[in-house]
Each structure stands twice: as structure tokens, then as C-alpha cells.
Design a protein around this motif. Structure first.
Motif, PDB file in Angstrom:
ATOM      1  N   PHE A   1       0.848  -1.210   0.000  1.00 29.87           N
ATOM      2  CA  PHE A   1       0.000   0.000   0.000  1.00 29.87           C
ATOM      3  C   PHE A   1       0.874   1.247   0.000  1.00 29.87           C
ATOM      4  CE2 PHE A   1      -4.331  -1.601   0.761  1.00 29.87           C
ATOM      5  CZ  PHE A   1      -4.076  -2.929   1.077  1.00 29.87           C
ATOM      6  N   LEU A   2       0.831   1.982  -1.093  1.00 30.40           N
ATOM      7  CA  LEU A   2       1.676   3.158  -1.268  1.00 30.40           C
ATOM      8  C   LEU A   2       0.860   4.410  -0.939  1.00 30.40           C
ATOM      9  CD1 LEU A   2       4.569   3.571  -2.367  1.00 30.40           C
ATOM     10  CD2 LEU A   2       3.556   3.822  -4.648  1.00 30.40           C
ATOM     11  N   PRO A   3       1.191   5.102   0.150  1.00 33.74           N
ATOM     12  CA  PRO A   3       0.360   6.233   0.573  1.00 33.74           C
ATOM     13  C   PRO A   3       0.254   7.302  -0.518  1.00 33.74           C
ATOM     14  CG  PRO A   3       1.879   5.622   2.317  1.00 33.74           C
ATOM     15  CD  PRO A   3       2.269   4.826   1.106  1.00 33.74           C
ATOM     16  N   VAL A   4      -0.927   7.888  -0.597  1.00 32.81           N
ATOM     17  CA  VAL A   4      -1.147   8.934  -1.593  1.00 32.81           C
ATOM     18  C   VAL A   4      -2.210   9.880  -1.060  1.00 32.81           C
ATOM     19  CG1 VAL A   4      -2.999   7.815  -2.930  1.00 32.81           C
ATOM     20  CG2 VAL A   4      -1.334   9.276  -4.107  1.00 32.81           C
ATOM     21  N   SER A   5      -2.188  11.107  -1.514  1.00 31.97           N
ATOM     22  CA  SER A   5      -3.174  12.076  -1.033  1.00 31.97           C
ATOM     23  C   SER A   5      -4.459  11.980  -1.840  1.00 31.97           C
ATOM     24  CB  SER A   5      -2.591  13.497  -1.112  1.00 31.97           C
ATOM     25  OG  SER A   5      -1.854  13.676  -2.303  1.00 31.97           O
ATOM     26  N   HIS A   6      -5.592  12.158  -1.129  1.00 31.82           N
ATOM     27  CA  HIS A   6      -6.914  12.108  -1.751  1.00 31.82           C
ATOM     28  C   HIS A   6      -7.870  12.836  -0.799  1.00 31.82           C
ATOM     29  CE1 HIS A   6     -10.185  10.728  -4.178  1.00 31.82           C
ATOM     30  NE2 HIS A   6     -10.580   9.739  -3.411  1.00 31.82           N
ATOM     31  N   SER A   7      -9.155  12.748  -1.030  1.00 30.88           N
ATOM     32  CA  SER A   7     -10.105  13.473  -0.181  1.00 30.88           C
ATOM     33  C   SER A   7     -10.615  12.640   0.992  1.00 30.88           C
ATOM     34  CB  SER A   7     -11.274  13.956  -1.026  1.00 30.88           C
ATOM     35  OG  SER A   7     -11.780  12.893  -1.813  1.00 30.88           O
ATOM     36  N   ILE A   8      -9.869  11.626   1.332  1.00 33.09           N
ATOM     37  CA  ILE A   8     -10.167  10.804   2.507  1.00 33.09           C
ATOM     38  C   ILE A   8      -8.806  10.385   3.027  1.00 33.09           C
ATOM     39  CG2 ILE A   8     -10.309   8.630   1.192  1.00 33.09           C
ATOM     40  CD1 ILE A   8     -12.688   7.830   2.983  1.00 33.09           C
ATOM     41  N   PRO A   9      -8.653  10.197   4.330  1.00 35.67           N
ATOM     42  CA  PRO A   9      -7.326   9.848   4.817  1.00 35.67           C
ATOM     43  C   PRO A   9      -6.873   8.496   4.283  1.00 35.67           C
ATOM     44  CG  PRO A   9      -8.762  10.496   6.638  1.00 35.67           C
ATOM     45  CD  PRO A   9      -9.622  10.380   5.413  1.00 35.67           C
ATOM     46  N   GLU A  10      -5.567   8.359   4.123  1.00 35.28           N
ATOM     47  CA  GLU A  10      -4.985   7.038   3.899  1.00 35.28           C
ATOM     48  C   GLU A  10      -5.328   6.394   2.591  1.00 35.28           C
ATOM     49  OE1 GLU A  10      -5.991   3.965   6.423  1.00 35.28           O
ATOM     50  OE2 GLU A  10      -4.424   4.358   7.841  1.00 35.28           O
ATOM     51  N   SER A  11      -5.683   7.161   1.605  1.00 35.66           N
ATOM     52  CA  SER A  11      -5.842   6.553   0.300  1.00 35.66           C
ATOM     53  C   SER A  11      -4.494   5.937  -0.047  1.00 35.66           C
ATOM     54  CB  SER A  11      -6.236   7.598  -0.734  1.00 35.66           C
ATOM     55  OG  SER A  11      -6.917   7.003  -1.811  1.00 35.66           O
ATOM     56  N   ALA A  12      -4.522   4.858  -0.822  1.00 39.46           N
ATOM     57  CA  ALA A  12      -3.269   4.196  -1.174  1.00 39.46           C
ATOM     58  C   ALA A  12      -3.288   3.762  -2.621  1.00 39.46           C
ATOM     59  CB  ALA A  12      -3.049   2.981  -0.277  1.00 39.46           C
ATOM     60  N   GLY A  13      -2.156   3.910  -3.240  1.00 37.78           N
ATOM     61  CA  GLY A  13      -1.935   3.208  -4.486  1.00 37.78           C
ATOM     62  C   GLY A  13      -1.463   1.804  -4.128  1.00 37.78           C
ATOM     63  N   LEU A  14      -1.559   0.876  -5.058  1.00 39.04           N
ATOM     64  CA  LEU A  14      -1.087  -0.476  -4.776  1.00 39.04           C
ATOM     65  C   LEU A  14       0.112  -0.794  -5.666  1.00 39.04           C
ATOM     66  CD1 LEU A  14      -4.492  -2.412  -4.569  1.00 39.04           C
ATOM     67  CD2 LEU A  14      -3.108  -1.521  -2.674  1.00 39.04           C
ATOM     68  N   VAL A  15       1.165  -1.296  -5.030  1.00 35.98           N
ATOM     69  CA  VAL A  15       2.313  -1.795  -5.779  1.00 35.98           C
ATOM     70  C   VAL A  15       2.094  -3.302  -5.919  1.00 35.98           C
ATOM     71  CG1 VAL A  15       4.818  -2.021  -5.851  1.00 35.98           C
ATOM     72  CG2 VAL A  15       3.766  -0.059  -4.678  1.00 35.98           C
ATOM     73  N   ILE A  16       1.845  -3.737  -7.126  1.00 39.24           N
ATOM     74  CA  ILE A  16       1.486  -5.141  -7.348  1.00 39.24           C
ATOM     75  C   ILE A  16       2.622  -5.824  -8.100  1.00 39.24           C
ATOM     76  CG2 ILE A  16      -0.216  -6.698  -8.388  1.00 39.24           C
ATOM     77  CD1 ILE A  16      -2.252  -4.341  -8.200  1.00 39.24           C
ATOM     78  N   ASP A  17       3.382  -6.640  -7.365  1.00 37.57           N
ATOM     79  CA  ASP A  17       4.486  -7.358  -7.996  1.00 37.57           C
ATOM     80  C   ASP A  17       4.054  -8.759  -8.396  1.00 37.57           C
ATOM     81  OD1 ASP A  17       6.497  -5.402  -8.007  1.00 37.57           O
ATOM     82  OD2 ASP A  17       6.877  -5.732  -5.869  1.00 37.57           O
ATOM     83  N   SER A  18       4.437  -9.142  -9.605  1.00 38.14           N
ATOM     84  CA  SER A  18       4.115 -10.489 -10.095  1.00 38.14           C
ATOM     85  C   SER A  18       5.355 -11.007 -10.813  1.00 38.14           C
ATOM     86  CB  SER A  18       2.951 -10.407 -11.081  1.00 38.14           C
ATOM     87  OG  SER A  18       3.423  -9.958 -12.343  1.00 38.14           O
ATOM     88  N   PRO A  19       5.353 -12.287 -11.149  1.00 35.88           N
ATOM     89  CA  PRO A  19       6.510 -12.821 -11.894  1.00 35.88           C
ATOM     90  C   PRO A  19       6.726 -12.085 -13.217  1.00 35.88           C
ATOM     91  CG  PRO A  19       5.188 -14.607 -10.999  1.00 35.88           C
ATOM     92  CD  PRO A  19       4.425 -13.356 -10.735  1.00 35.88           C
ATOM     93  N   GLU A  20       5.724 -11.426 -13.717  1.00 35.05           N
ATOM     94  CA  GLU A  20       5.855 -10.688 -14.979  1.00 35.05           C
ATOM     95  C   GLU A  20       6.289  -9.245 -14.760  1.00 35.05           C
ATOM     96  OE1 GLU A  20       5.420 -11.519 -18.183  1.00 35.05           O
ATOM     97  OE2 GLU A  20       4.157 -13.313 -18.234  1.00 35.05           O
ATOM     98  N   GLY A  21       6.499  -8.868 -13.518  1.00 37.13           N
ATOM     99  CA  GLY A  21       6.932  -7.504 -13.268  1.00 37.13           C
ATOM    100  C   GLY A  21       5.978  -6.734 -12.383  1.00 37.13           C
ATOM    101  N   ARG A  22       6.270  -5.469 -12.257  1.00 40.07           N
ATOM    102  CA  ARG A  22       5.547  -4.613 -11.308  1.00 40.07           C
ATOM    103  C   ARG A  22       4.483  -3.766 -12.010  1.00 40.07           C
ATOM    104  NH1 ARG A  22       8.844  -1.318  -6.788  1.00 40.07           N
ATOM    105  NH2 ARG A  22       8.765  -3.433  -5.912  1.00 40.07           N
ATOM    106  N   VAL A  23       3.326  -3.759 -11.396  1.00 39.68           N
ATOM    107  CA  VAL A  23       2.227  -2.905 -11.850  1.00 39.68           C
ATOM    108  C   VAL A  23       1.872  -1.975 -10.705  1.00 39.68           C
ATOM    109  CG1 VAL A  23      -0.239  -2.941 -12.384  1.00 39.68           C
ATOM    110  CG2 VAL A  23       1.293  -4.586 -13.484  1.00 39.68           C
TER     111      VAL A  23
END
Lengths: 555, 555
Positions: free
Chosen positions: B139-161
């Protein structure tokens, strides 16, 4: 004669935006001779008026005083000012006065409604006036988003009142009358009693922009566009149609008009000599034959209207024309509150076709037809009325407008539909509250807003409808079990059991135990069965439906 | 292993704004292990979903693959991201992961739906990660209009999304995580395969503004206001609540929270340690005792919701509090398209009470929670993904977002709900179209968008409903005349004759002449009677109603 009075009474358009209908009267109380200013409609929506075709002001008050009406004056040809004339004329019977373009449109409406076109009389602009009982009324040209909008100079034995009509201050309106400050000032030079003033844009803080300023950005857009360009705006905005068409021509595009209103309005504008130098138009068939970059379509439906040309184009082929990747669609318009979802639906459909959609988000391709706050203040200064009465606005607009007036030392009053204002004294005085409201055209019939008909439709939409049929024999015993039909509700409830079966079982159980007193009394029986249906449905699917009970008695 | 693939499949939120539900998968085709990102709802309206309580994405595809789901990740606690978790959890059964505040809200939703709160696991911010089958998710913290919004770092055998979640670039968000450019850049430093990116504000041309910039103008407003101040905003916008409350306190006002969501959200924010230094609040009873200029009410209902505190206050007394002349009402919010009429209704009600209404027309009292176009471009630059896949937007937003990406040399694709995208190659590839849609919560039951139930309700609302009851005896002859009941239609037609009587007469006439073949066949009979009712009603009142025919056969 202190027993006579000058009154103002809005029946529509004050406390709302739409269905304008204002009354002025002069004479002894309850014997005033009356004039009507505008007779407009407003449009229905799914929230409050599903299935309704058009909404009219309730003019019962006027109808009851038909013999006192001296004339009907139409300020301009927008639907919310002229839309009810054909429908209501018979009830009022007075001559209709308008300037040439507005009269042309009014006659079309009369003809459509089977009313005599000759009842509409064309009046030249001020200083020509019409004598209407104790009133003398003149049409004072003013700029707006339709040609020939007029303010009314209303002279009475109690003095002069000016009703602005819808207006903006535009010195270069492309088509129609530029705002003539000197003329308006001249009308007010001996002082006016009251200014009844448009309030639509009272919350817009910046000075309004001129129609003429749109030509350049629109032409640039048309030149830069690679494929076909479609532009939509209100068909009655003749100046905008001209701006768009000329820009198209200058960009090497032939102009094709799509939609009945588009053709009818340009026709009226050409017939009445208002629209000159409009580029020649081509048919949809011809438009199909031209290279896409040489075509401009002017289409109806800027508010997302389902059957208009814009919506049709966004859904596929329309009159043989089909948009595609690389085309451009321009909304040269502002979306009226309530229409956003319909407009957005069109935009997304176009996006799916690969069409680039341009709207007025940046303010480059549209200007409003109403005076913004600084322009309203300018109007106040030019006219310096004794009293200011805001109209053409919701309550919040009227209230804000009065605040502005009071801040400048004018007397103002928030007068909403049904408030009869006495203008005779030094300040506006609320004289009486008249019953007003709305009536609906629903299919071919008129229904009252409070008749409960539309309310029942809304309830069915929210709650669904259960129909119970019960046959009772000669001995007041149920013949077989009651029968239920369900419309607009899930067939199965919480436990996945069929709702209809549960309902029928519970009703049968009730009937088996019901007393004779109940079985013999249709009202009581209906009430009890309804109650059971609502309770059971609430338990099973969490909704209380509308219920119709049909009891058939044999013998 | 070339036979395995990395897929992205939006089931909700792509091609619309609302009901977000995204799926990522990795593995051999049709055997991918799956993770779900967000499970949100969207809200009904009278136009398309009258009477419906909530709208959910159709997750039949996921349900059929329940055994392959490794986890459900919630980016933030907005209803369109977490609203369906309680309702749907049982169908999916996988662990739910979220940061502390979001998890707190998600647990409340689980409890309300009778689901186990322990299924929700709290995760710390990146670099902590959760192992979910072939995926590792942070969970990658990010600013939004609610506390604690997060981007997701999704790692897979095919790479990072990286899935951005909803975000804006705000370095001073008042509550919650400031946007940390270095952190995001660090995540992307070795290159990322794809950025799945918020598109909501792609048409907003100017750089976004910070939450912190609102403090001063809001405080000024609160100081200048003479009477009571009411402010409304989304209850989940904890930062805004704090901005408003602190401004109120600084202006000598005690803060009172009105509305269940307002209290629940602040409670959650305090419990989770996010909301510090929030001014002490007072009860509605205490607020009544204070001088008006010492009171600030924070009320739910910024979107005009009928039962929320704002609407109630605009209609009279609410919890003993009543607004009056001289009070001020601040909409610290933007009206979502479709809600304009409801919001305007409140504004006009307040205007009638003499309350001054201030909205965000001037842009001083609200900032958006989503990244505007320049901020999206900044995000692209920070992350430099191989592919850009826009989400959280209508079709037009997604398309515009792809255009921006392509102009910068990134590969992009407009992926709407149901499009399964293979991310394994160098460019996104549409792999398959999965059936998606919506289901409705209607009372206590689930109904499909295409079941016809809501369509029937809309038709009854537009056209009215006629019920025909007919009893047929043992000899297949009508027993008495048919009986009509009408709901939602005028009682009288064009000629002022009762509609029901005309219908009954015409139906009786038909039955008198009907052939045995017709009388013995319920379907045929129903069809014929319906046709007559529709024709007669069209003639009489110009509408074609919905018709229910109930045929009861004796014996």
C-alpha cells in the motif's frame, strides 16, 4: 383616485426558472383591467413529473377574470415565454401582441393548437405602443440569446413600469438588436415606478461577454478539425447559428441543418428578415457526398434531448449520416441543471465512436443570454427605478437581486408566484396571495399537479405495484383463492420462495377467518387486504408496494 | 514460462465513475490466481433506477472463480471503493486487506452485513507487503479526499504494476499522507510494466490546489458570518472536517456534528489516530443554548440527499435546531452531476428562510480530491510506465487519458468494464470480453439490471397502469362485464367521459363478439384485451399504458 391601484402578479417564473406568466393590472380593487406578459411552459423530468409532456402555469385566476384581460404581450420567442400561447389562448381570448419574429413563432404555435393565427398582432419596436385598457405598452428592443427580445414599457395612470424581459447587455449580438443604453435611459428619464428585472445570472460575478467574441475561437476550431464537425446549440439562438455557420463556411465547410427546430427557427428568422447573409445550406444527402472536412452539421439537442439530432447521431446513423473516429462534436451551449446526465451520456457515446467532444468548460465557445451581476447593476443605474422587483429566477436568485437593490438604496421585494404586489405607493406592498401552481399536459389531457395522478406513477416507480383479485359469491364467501399479480417487484423474496404464492396463501388464510362484517364491506375488505399485502411484501422483499384490490361480487 | 500471463480485468469503475472493482490475475490462461482491488457501490437515480437502494457491480465472473481468489485489497474507504464489501464478501470469501482507517470502515461494513470482521486484515504502508499467491502487494500512501488513500504496488513474476487508486497531488493535505514524490519515484525506479491510473479530472486543465489553501478563506467566512454557520461536505473528507472545525473554533464557534455519517467517520478517524487536534464538539442540545454567532454545525448531505441533515435543516427543525434569517450555509463541496436539482432545492428552501447560501462557484471553499490533467502528467513522468491503462472514469475520460499517454510515447488502451487485458507483452492486448453489468439491491433482495423489474417500474411511471379483471364461467362465457382499474392516469379522457367506463364498454363489446377459440385461450384473450386497452387509452388520453389482465375462470 386613491381607490384605484396598479398591481403586479407573477403566476409563473418567479421562484423558478421556466413557465413565465406575469400579470399587471390597473383599476379599483378586484376590478382591475389586466394585461398578461408572456405565457410559457417548463419541461418535465423523471424525478417529479415522469411521463408528463409539458408543464404549464396554472392560470385559473386569470381564466376567472377573462373579461378583464386587455391583451397578452410576448417579450420573446423562447419556449418558457411563448410555449403555452397555443394551449391557453382559448381560455383567455385576448389579442396577442409581439414583435415580428416572436409573432411569427407565436402564430406557428397558435396554428399547431388549432387556434386563430390572426389573434396575434405584430407590433413595431418602441416608440410604437399598443393601447390596452388603462395601459399603453411598448416593446423596447434588448439583446438576448434569441432575436428581438424586448423589454416592455408599461404606462398606466399610476406611472411607468419597465418589465425587462430576458436580457443581456450585448453591443454586438451578431443577430438582433444591440443593447441601446441611450434608448433605455431615455425611457427612464422622467423616472420609473418599478423595474421588473431578469435575475437568472445574478450569481455570475463577471461582466457578460458578447456573442461576437465567439466567432474567432469557433472558426479556429472548425479550421483545425480534421473530420466532420457537428455543433449543437439551442435552435432559437439564431445569432449562434449564424456564428457557427459563418465560421464553418470560412473554414471551407458546407452547412447542413439537422432537426426540425433548427430548420423551423432559421426559416422564421429568414422570413422575418432578421437572418441575412446566412451561408447556403445543404441536405443530409449532399452532406454524405462531401469529404468530411468540408462538412458542418448544426444539430438540435444541446440539452441531451433523447429524440433530437445530437442524441440520434451519438447512437448511430441519422438521416444517413454517421460519425466516426476523427470527427469533432461541439457543444456550443451550457447544460441546464438537471440535464447533465443526458448530455454526459451523449458525450460518452460519441467518445466510444472515437469522436472528439468539445464543450464549454473553457468558456470559449458559448456565452450566456442573461445579464450577469455587473450588468444587472448597470441596468439598475440606467433605469434608476423607484422599486426593483426581480423576476425570472429561483427564490435564491430573487433574494440576491433584492439584496443588491437594497444595498443601492432602492426598495425591492422578493415576489414569488402568487404574490400580488401593489405598486401604487412608494414601496411595493404585498396585497394578496393568489393560489397558483402547475398543470401538466399528460398525453392529450390536462392533469393538475395535485391530482395525485403523477404521484401514483412515482409511487409505482419507487415501490412496485401488486394487484389482488378476489371473487366473492352470492353468500359473501370467497369463490376460490385470491389472485395476485406483481409488476415491478422481484418475483422471489428473501427465502427464494415466490412472492405471489406467499401473498396468496396469507390472503387466503385471512379470508378463511374473516368475519361476515368484513366480507360484506368492500372498503373494509380492500383496506385489510392491502394491509396484508404491504406487510408480507415488506417482510419478504423489504418494500411496501402500491396495492390495487379488485373485488368482484357475483350476483 | 510463456504459457503464463498477467491480466487486468475491470468489473466496475472503468467506463463509469462509481462501483469500482478491478481484478488482476497471474497464471496459465483460465487458471490465473486472482486478486481483487476495491469492491464499491454506485448510487441509484429516478431516471434509470427508481426505488433501488444501491447498485453493485455484477461479480458473477469472480464468483465462478472463487477458489482462485487470493485476496481483496481496498485502496480507500469511499463508498465507491468499499461499499460492497459487506454485501459481497461471502460470495468471494478471501481475506480483505486495507490500511488502518480503511480497515476500520471495512469492518463496520462487514459487521452491518453480518460478516466476520476478522476477515479484514490491517496492513501497514509500503514497504510492508502482503503475499497473495503469485502476487506481492503493498500500500503506497497517496493524497486524496479521505485519509490514507493508497496506491497499490502489485508485484508479479511478470513484473511490477502500480494501481494508483484515487489520488491527487497534495503536499499539504491537512489530514493523511502528503504526496511523497520520492517514494513513488523509488517504487518505479527499476521500471514498471503498467500504471493503472485515476482519470476523473483529466478534463480539468489547471494544476490542482491543496487542501491547506482552504483554511484562510473558510476562517474568514466564519468570522464574517453574523449568525449560525452550517457547513456541509462529504463526511469521509476528514481533512475538510478538520479545516472547517478549526476555522470555526478560531472564529469563536463551537462545533456540532449533525448526521450519522459525520459522527461515524470522525469516530473512525479518531480511533485510528488519524484525526488529532480536532476541536471538541458539542451536542445539538448545547448548540441551541449558545448565541448563534458561536455555533458551527457540520452537516451531512452535501449532495442534496433527501434524509441527510442538510435537507432536514432546509425544511425546518432538525434535532431542535432551526435556521433563520442571518444564518449562513456553506456548501464546501462540488455537486456531482445528476444531483444538481436536489442541491438547488435545498438552496432555495434555505433562501426562503432568509439564510445566505454560499457554494463553491468561486472556487474558494472546496478543492477536488482527484488529480487534474497537469498532475496526471506529473504522475506519468514520475512513474514512466511501459503502459498506461486509465481507470476510474467514464469512456470520455479514459479516452482522453490514453490520448495524453500516447502523445508522450507511452502505450495506452481504453479498457472498459469486462475487457480482459493481457499485460505480459510489450503492449496491452485485449484478451477477452467478459460479461459484466450491474445488480441492484431493491429493498432486501437482489435484482439484475436486465431482469425487467426496474424496466416495468419505469414504464408504469411513464405510462400509467391499467388493470383489467375478467371472470369467465364454466361455459367459457364472460360472467358480467370486464372490470378496469386505473393507476397513474387521468380519470377522464378528451371528451371528459370517464376513461374506465369507455374501456369497460369497449372490452365488453369485444367479448360479446369474441370467438370461442379466443375465449378458451388465456394468452390470446390477454393479448387482445391488452391491445384494446392500449388503443382506447391512446385515443382517449394520448398515452399507451402498461396493462395487466387478470382472467379468473370459474370451475
Amino acid at each position: 383616485m386613491s381607490s384605484e391601484r396598479l398591481i403586479y402578479l407573477p403566476l409563473g417564473g418567479a421562484g423558478e426558472i421556466g413557465m413565465n406568466a406575469y400579470v399587471y393590472g390597473y383599476g379599483a380593487p378586484d376590478q382591475e383591467r389586466l394585461i398578461v406578459v408572456d405565457l410559457g411552459v417548463t419541461f418535465p423530468d423523471m424525478d417529479g413529473t415522469p411521463g408528463v409532456d409539458l408543464i404549464f402555469p396554472d392560470i385559473a385566476w386569470l381564466e376567472a377574470r377573462k373579461d378583464r384581460i386587455e391583451g397578452i404581450f410576448i417579450t420573446h420567442a423562447h419556449e418558457d415565454h411563448v410555449g403555452a400561447i397555443g394551449h391557453y389562448w382559448e381560455k383567455l381570448g385576448a389579442p396577442v401582441y409581439a414583435r415580428i419574429f416572436t409573432a411569427n413563432i407565436a402564430r406557428r404555435k397558435m396554428a399547431e393548437a388549432g387556434q386563430p393565427e390572426r389573434a396575434v398582432e405584430t407590433v413595431q419596436a418602441w416608440p410604437e405602443t399598443v393601447k390596452a385598457g388603462p395601459f399603453s405598452v411598448g416593446f423596447l428592443p434588448v439583446s438576448h440569446s434569441i432575436p428581438e427580445s424586448a423589454g416592455l414599457v408599461i404606462d398606466s395612470p399610476e406611472g411607468r413600469v419597465v418589465h425587462t424581459g430576458d436580457f443581456k447587455i450585448d453591443h454586438t449580438p451578431v443577430v438582433g438588436d444591440p443593447f441601446d443604453e441611450a434608448l433605455w435611459a431615455d425611457v427612464a428619464k422622467d423616472g420609473i415606478k418599478a423595474l421588473i428585472c431578469d435575475s437568472t445570472n445574478v450569481f455570475s460575478p463577471h461582466e457578460g461577454r458578447s456573442e461576437a467574441g465567439l466567432a474567432e475561437p469557433i472558426e479556429e476550431l472548425m479550421r483545425d478539425a480534421k473530420g466532420m464537425v457537428v455543433a449543437t446549440t439551442f435552435a432559437s439562438n439564431i445569432a449562434r447559428l449564424k456564428t457557427l455557420a459563418v465560421a464553418g463556411r470560412n473554414a471551407g465547410r458546407s452547412v447542413c441543418l439537422l432537426g426540425r427546430a433548427m430548420r423551423r427557427m432559421t426559416e422564421a428568422a429568414i422570413e422575418t428578415g432578421l437572418l441575412k447573409d446566412f451561408p447556403p445550406t445543404i441536405s443530409p444527402e449532399d452532406a454524405q457526398m462531401l469529404p468530411r472536412e468540408n462538412v458542418l452539421l448544426l444539430a438540435t439537442g444541446s440539452q441531451g434531448e433523447r429524440r433530437a439530432a445530437s442524441a440520434q447521431l451519438s447512437q448511430g446513423k441519422y438521416l444517413g449520416l454517421r460519425l466516426k473516429e476523427g470527427d469533432t462534436f461541439l457543444f456550443s451551449s451550457k447544460t441546464i441543471p438537471g440535464n447533465e446526465k443526458s448530455v454526459i451520456r451523449i458525450m460518452n457515446n460519441l467518445s466510444e465512436m472515437g469522436v472528439d467532444v468539445i464543450d464549454d468548460a473553457g468558456g470559449k465557445y458559448h456565452v450566456s443570454g442573461h445579464a450577469n451581476r455587473p450588468d444587472l447593476e448597470k441596468m439598475h443605474e440606467i433605469m434608476r427605478p423607484q422599486m426593483l422587483i426581480p423576476m425570472h429566477g429561483e427564490h435564491r436568485h430573487l433574494r440576491e437581486h433584492v439584496k443588491i437593490a437594497e444595498a443601492k438604496g432602492m426598495t425591492g421585494v422578493v415576489a414569488v408566484n402568487g404574490m400580488m404586489i401593489n405598486l401604487s405607493g412608494n414601496a411595493p406592498k404585498v396585497e394578496e396571495y393568489v393560489e397558483t401552481g402547475r398543470t401538466y399536459l399528460d398525453g392529450a389531457v390536462q392533469v393538475g399537479a395535485l391530482d395525485g395522478i403523477i404521484r401514483d406513477r412515482i409511487r409505482m416507480a419507487l415501490n412496485g405495484h401488486v394487484i389482488v383479485t378476489l371473487i366473492i359469491d352470492e353468500d359473501d364467501e370467497p369463490l376460490g383463492d385470491p389472485w395476485c399479480e406483481v409488476m415491478g417487484l422481484s418475483e422471489t423474496g428473501r427465502g427464494n420462495a415466490p412472492l405471489v404464492e406467499i401473498l396468496e396463501a396469507d390472503l387466503a388464510q385471512f379470508l378463511a377467518r374473516a368475519k361476515d362484517r368484513t366480507m360484506m364491506d368492500d372498503d373494509r375488505l380492500e383496506k385489510e387486504l392491502k394491509k396484508i399485502v404491504r406487510q408480507v411484501t415488506q417482510n419478504e422483499i423489504g418494500k411496501k408496494p402500491e396495492v390495487t384490490v379488485v373485488v368482484s361480487r357475483l350476483g
